[in-house]
Design an enzyme around this catalytic site. Sequence first.
Site, PDB file in Angstrom:
ATOM      1  N   LYS A  79      80.604  35.998  34.031  1.00 12.46           N
ATOM      2  CA  LYS A  79      79.423  36.497  34.748  1.00 12.46           C
ATOM      3  C   LYS A  79      79.609  36.354  36.254  1.00 12.46           C
ATOM      4  CE  LYS A  79      76.240  35.466  30.949  1.00 12.46           C
ATOM      5  NZ  LYS A  79      75.269  34.514  30.379  1.00 12.46           N
ATOM      6  N   GLN A 127      72.267  29.062  30.256  1.00 11.60           N
ATOM      7  CA  GLN A 127      73.275  29.349  29.238  1.00 11.60           C
ATOM      8  C   GLN A 127      73.000  28.518  27.971  1.00 11.60           C
ATOM      9  OE1 GLN A 127      75.687  31.720  29.428  1.00 11.60           O
ATOM     10  NE2 GLN A 127      76.146  31.243  27.309  1.00 11.60           N
ATOM     11  N   ASP A 147      67.426  37.285  31.618  1.00 15.06           N
ATOM     12  CA  ASP A 147      67.869  37.302  30.218  1.00 15.06           C
ATOM     13  C   ASP A 147      66.823  37.947  29.310  1.00 15.06           C
ATOM     14  OD1 ASP A 147      70.445  36.512  29.589  1.00 15.06           O
ATOM     15  OD2 ASP A 147      70.005  34.373  29.628  1.00 15.06           O
TER      16      ASP A 147
END
Length: 295
Positions: free
Chosen positions: A52, A96, A119
């Site tokens: 990322k 994460q 997200d």
Amino acid sequence: MTILDGKKVSNDIKNEIKAEVDKMKANDEKVPHLAAVIVGNDGASLTYVGSKVRACERVGFESTMVRMSNTTSEVELLDKIEELNNNDDIDGFIIQLPLPPQINTQKVLMAVNPDKDVDGFHPMNFGKMSLDMSTFIPATPFGILELLDRYGVETKGKHTVVIGRSHIVGRPMSILMGRKGFPGNSTVTLTHSHTKNITQITSQADIIISALGIPKFLKAEMVKDDVVIVDVGITRVPDDSDKGYYITGDVDFATVSKKASFITPVPGGVGPMTIAMLLKNTLIARDQHRKANRL
């Protein structure tokens, strides 16, 4: 049979985003800033967050990786989230997953400011998605929609079968494929581990989106001719190669691809799209913050 090439489309999207960022730089505007919080030393998570960060560099975003130890308490993580929520320089951030066992994942995701939840996991954003309101769509479902859109896969009036009901892929896909508009307007069946006679259901499907995590679960005898296959599964299967494993999806590609009209490969299908759409969500977040603050 047409391959739904996620690697190619994700590159196209990154090039489009980079062009937008280049315009911002030329006008001396603030570029998008994405932060990622990683707790612990999970190898797969570190690899994913690293990719990322590299993707941010490629398109010209600023990025911040926040690393916290495996012994981080829930309170410490919530304090860090509050700090990121209040940092006007950061447009969006992700936590994460998975998190260590001492931390309540749902509580942590709830603490993220919905306006920075790139997200798309916050219940407020999930609820807006369910109501067809403008919001952040989770990156993997967003990527699947983009693939179907760019390849012109017809979804209106089609029977879509979703295999798997996770909050990250299966459930949002079942909602999105049934929404008004394109891609959407299909009739959706959501199947899962307790579904009986699953072959009877999949064999009637025009479109199958599988996010089960069982290698080569979907066989040729379970699908009809000209079916559209989106394989979200990605599993490492041990073998005798130098790497010690090979990567495969939920679909028995060798046989199912002979019957499909469109199909995603694994790897190179849905996977690359996820990071591309995370960048897209961050760009959207930056644009929203600019409009709200007239930056």
